[in-house]
Design a protein around this motif. Structure first.
Motif, PDB file in Angstrom:
ATOM      1  N   LEU A 152       0.789  -1.006  -0.113  1.00  0.00           N
ATOM      2  CA  LEU A 152       0.000  -0.040   0.011  1.00  0.00           C
ATOM      3  C   LEU A 152       0.831   1.165   0.071  1.00  0.00           C
ATOM      4  O   LEU A 152       0.529   2.264  -0.760  1.00  0.00           O
ATOM      5  N   GLY A 153       2.109   1.256   0.648  1.00  0.00           N
ATOM      6  CA  GLY A 153       2.979   2.438   0.882  1.00  0.00           C
ATOM      7  C   GLY A 153       3.616   2.593  -0.529  1.00  0.00           C
ATOM      8  O   GLY A 153       3.561   3.811  -0.945  1.00  0.00           O
ATOM      9  N   LEU A 154       3.793   1.447  -1.141  1.00  0.00           N
ATOM     10  CA  LEU A 154       4.420   1.608  -2.435  1.00  0.00           C
ATOM     11  C   LEU A 154       3.487   2.084  -3.425  1.00  0.00           C
ATOM     12  O   LEU A 154       3.713   3.047  -4.472  1.00  0.00           O
ATOM     13  N   GLU A 155       2.330   1.633  -3.311  1.00  0.00           N
ATOM     14  CA  GLU A 155       1.151   2.254  -4.363  1.00  0.00           C
ATOM     15  C   GLU A 155       0.823   3.853  -3.998  1.00  0.00           C
ATOM     16  O   GLU A 155       0.624   4.654  -4.971  1.00  0.00           O
ATOM     17  N   MET A 156       0.854   4.245  -2.801  1.00  0.00           N
ATOM     18  CA  MET A 156       0.632   5.655  -2.429  1.00  0.00           C
ATOM     19  C   MET A 156       1.745   6.534  -3.095  1.00  0.00           C
ATOM     20  O   MET A 156       1.700   7.527  -3.501  1.00  0.00           O
ATOM     21  N   ARG A 157       2.983   5.985  -2.935  1.00  0.00           N
ATOM     22  CA  ARG A 157       4.169   6.661  -3.348  1.00  0.00           C
ATOM     23  C   ARG A 157       4.006   7.007  -5.020  1.00  0.00           C
ATOM     24  O   ARG A 157       4.331   7.873  -5.658  1.00  0.00           O
ATOM     25  N   LYS A 158       3.689   5.912  -5.589  1.00  0.00           N
ATOM     26  CA  LYS A 158       3.554   5.720  -6.954  1.00  0.00           C
ATOM     27  C   LYS A 158       2.260   6.905  -7.260  1.00  0.00           C
ATOM     28  O   LYS A 158       2.465   7.482  -8.451  1.00  0.00           O
ATOM     29  N   LEU A 159       1.238   6.884  -6.575  1.00  0.00           N
ATOM     30  CA  LEU A 159       0.144   8.122  -6.914  1.00  0.00           C
ATOM     31  C   LEU A 159       0.501   9.334  -6.653  1.00  0.00           C
ATOM     32  O   LEU A 159       0.234  10.316  -7.318  1.00  0.00           O
ATOM     33  N   LYS A 160       1.582   9.475  -5.709  1.00  0.00           N
ATOM     34  CA  LYS A 160       2.018  10.867  -5.397  1.00  0.00           C
ATOM     35  C   LYS A 160       2.950  11.158  -6.732  1.00  0.00           C
ATOM     36  O   LYS A 160       2.689  12.487  -6.856  1.00  0.00           O
ATOM     37  N   GLN A 161       3.689  10.322  -6.969  1.00  0.00           N
ATOM     38  CA  GLN A 161       4.447  10.728  -8.125  1.00  0.00           C
ATOM     39  C   GLN A 161       3.687  11.142  -9.468  1.00  0.00           C
ATOM     40  O   GLN A 161       3.899  11.961 -10.080  1.00  0.00           O
ATOM     41  N   THR A 162       2.391  10.144  -9.744  1.00  0.00           N
ATOM     42  CA  THR A 162       1.791  10.453 -10.680  1.00  0.00           C
ATOM     43  C   THR A 162       0.928  11.774 -10.563  1.00  0.00           C
ATOM     44  O   THR A 162       0.826  12.464 -11.539  1.00  0.00           O
ATOM     45  N   LYS A 163       0.523  12.078  -9.481  1.00  0.00           N
ATOM     46  CA  LYS A 163      -0.123  13.262  -9.048  1.00  0.00           C
ATOM     47  C   LYS A 163       1.119  14.484  -9.508  1.00  0.00           C
ATOM     48  O   LYS A 163       0.392  15.647  -9.981  1.00  0.00           O
ATOM     49  N   LYS A 164       2.026  14.279  -8.832  1.00  0.00           N
ATOM     50  CA  LYS A 164       3.264  15.560  -9.527  1.00  0.00           C
ATOM     51  C   LYS A 164       3.341  15.629 -11.119  1.00  0.00           C
ATOM     52  O   LYS A 164       3.601  16.773 -11.433  1.00  0.00           O
ATOM     53  N   PHE A 165       3.281  14.628 -11.984  1.00  0.00           N
ATOM     54  CA  PHE A 165       3.390  14.652 -13.304  1.00  0.00           C
ATOM     55  C   PHE A 165       2.330  15.079 -13.878  1.00  0.00           C
ATOM     56  O   PHE A 165       2.466  15.903 -14.887  1.00  0.00           O
ATOM     57  N   PHE A 166       1.071  14.862 -13.760  1.00  0.00           N
ATOM     58  CA  PHE A 166      -0.129  15.326 -14.300  1.00  0.00           C
ATOM     59  C   PHE A 166      -0.079  16.822 -14.473  1.00  0.00           C
ATOM     60  O   PHE A 166      -0.597  17.342 -15.431  1.00  0.00           O
ATOM     61  N   PRO A 167      -0.155  17.771 -13.364  1.00  0.00           N
ATOM     62  CA  PRO A 167      -0.312  19.158 -13.527  1.00  0.00           C
ATOM     63  C   PRO A 167       0.847  19.582 -14.530  1.00  0.00           C
ATOM     64  O   PRO A 167       0.436  20.536 -15.336  1.00  0.00           O
ATOM     65  N   GLN A 168       2.079  19.039 -14.440  1.00  0.00           N
ATOM     66  CA  GLN A 168       3.063  19.451 -15.449  1.00  0.00           C
ATOM     67  C   GLN A 168       2.372  19.164 -17.080  1.00  0.00           C
ATOM     68  O   GLN A 168       2.632  20.049 -17.935  1.00  0.00           O
ATOM     69  N   GLN A 169       1.835  17.952 -16.997  1.00  0.00           N
ATOM     70  CA  GLN A 169       1.135  17.723 -18.434  1.00  0.00           C
ATOM     71  C   GLN A 169       0.303  18.504 -18.806  1.00  0.00           C
ATOM     72  O   GLN A 169       0.157  19.198 -19.938  1.00  0.00           O
ATOM     73  N   GLU A 170      -0.724  18.954 -17.865  1.00  0.00           N
ATOM     74  CA  GLU A 170      -1.955  19.662 -18.216  1.00  0.00           C
ATOM     75  C   GLU A 170      -1.511  21.144 -18.468  1.00  0.00           C
ATOM     76  O   GLU A 170      -1.736  21.838 -19.512  1.00  0.00           O
ATOM     77  N   ASN A 171      -0.396  21.765 -17.822  1.00  0.00           N
ATOM     78  CA  ASN A 171       0.229  23.174 -18.294  1.00  0.00           C
ATOM     79  C   ASN A 171       0.793  22.929 -19.719  1.00  0.00           C
ATOM     80  O   ASN A 171       0.681  23.837 -20.228  1.00  0.00           O
ATOM     81  N   ALA A 172       1.429  21.877 -20.002  1.00  0.00           N
ATOM     82  CA  ALA A 172       2.027  21.744 -21.410  1.00  0.00           C
ATOM     83  C   ALA A 172       0.831  21.815 -22.473  1.00  0.00           C
ATOM     84  O   ALA A 172       1.140  22.341 -23.354  1.00  0.00           O
ATOM     85  N   GLN A 173      -0.250  21.085 -22.179  1.00  0.00           N
ATOM     86  CA  GLN A 173      -1.297  21.186 -23.132  1.00  0.00           C
ATOM     87  C   GLN A 173      -1.963  22.678 -23.345  1.00  0.00           C
ATOM     88  O   GLN A 173      -2.414  22.729 -24.209  1.00  0.00           O
ATOM     89  N   ARG A 174      -2.101  23.431 -22.280  1.00  0.00           N
ATOM     90  CA  ARG A 174      -2.466  24.787 -22.277  1.00  0.00           C
ATOM     91  C   ARG A 174      -1.838  25.807 -23.215  1.00  0.00           C
ATOM     92  O   ARG A 174      -2.306  26.632 -23.594  1.00  0.00           O
ATOM     93  N   LEU A 175      -0.652  25.356 -23.264  1.00  0.00           N
ATOM     94  CA  LEU A 175       0.031  26.327 -24.224  1.00  0.00           C
ATOM     95  C   LEU A 175      -0.331  26.238 -25.564  1.00  0.00           C
ATOM     96  O   LEU A 175      -0.313  25.331 -26.171  1.00  0.00           O
ATOM     97  N   ASN A 176      -0.611  27.246 -26.010  1.00  0.00           N
ATOM     98  CA  ASN A 176      -1.048  27.443 -27.443  1.00  0.00           C
ATOM     99  C   ASN A 176       0.133  27.899 -28.409  1.00  0.00           C
ATOM    100  O   ASN A 176       0.336  29.186 -28.633  1.00  0.00           O
ATOM    101  N   ILE A 177       0.820  26.780 -29.018  1.00  0.00           N
ATOM    102  CA  ILE A 177       2.126  27.219 -29.938  1.00  0.00           C
ATOM    103  C   ILE A 177       1.700  27.193 -31.123  1.00  0.00           C
ATOM    104  O   ILE A 177       1.280  26.234 -31.716  1.00  0.00           O
ATOM    105  N   SER A 178       1.678  28.161 -31.918  1.00  0.00           N
ATOM    106  CA  SER A 178       1.419  28.152 -33.381  1.00  0.00           C
ATOM    107  C   SER A 178       2.411  28.629 -34.196  1.00  0.00           C
ATOM    108  O   SER A 178       3.163  29.675 -33.630  1.00  0.00           O
ATOM    109  N   PHE A 179       2.590  28.137 -35.339  1.00  0.00           N
ATOM    110  CA  PHE A 179       3.780  28.805 -36.005  1.00  0.00           C
ATOM    111  C   PHE A 179       3.049  29.276 -37.280  1.00  0.00           C
ATOM    112  O   PHE A 179       2.035  29.393 -37.766  1.00  0.00           O
TER     113      PHE A 179
END
Length: 83
Positions: free
Chosen positions: A56-83
């Protein structure tokens, strides 16, 4: 079925709710053999519980790492980069 046999079956089936119920209602064991047998089963249950806690501790650590990853992913998707 007596309490000790029910405890063994619950342990072998990894039935956590039944284990909790049986351990909450531990009877007074009458013979020395029953006591030693119950002690051996309870030691195995303790090891099982420790392994579940670690898992359970291992799974919780994995979830925390995933939670840290997703906000960064969402911020990257919000960028509107047009060429």
């Amino acid at each position: 079925m007596n309490w000790l046999n029910e405890l063994k079956v619950a342990y072998l089936n990894k039935n956590d709710s039944k284990l909790n119920e049986l351990l909450d209602n531990t009877p007074i064991l009458k013979t020395r053999d029953e006591m030693f047998e119950a002690l051996a089963v309870m030691e195995q249950i303790t090891e099982y519980a420790k392994a579940q806690k670690e898992k359970l501790g291992l799974e919780m650590r994995k979830l925390k790492q995933t939670k840290k990853f997703f906000p960064q992913q969402e911020n990257a998707q919000r960028l509107n980069i047009s060429f």
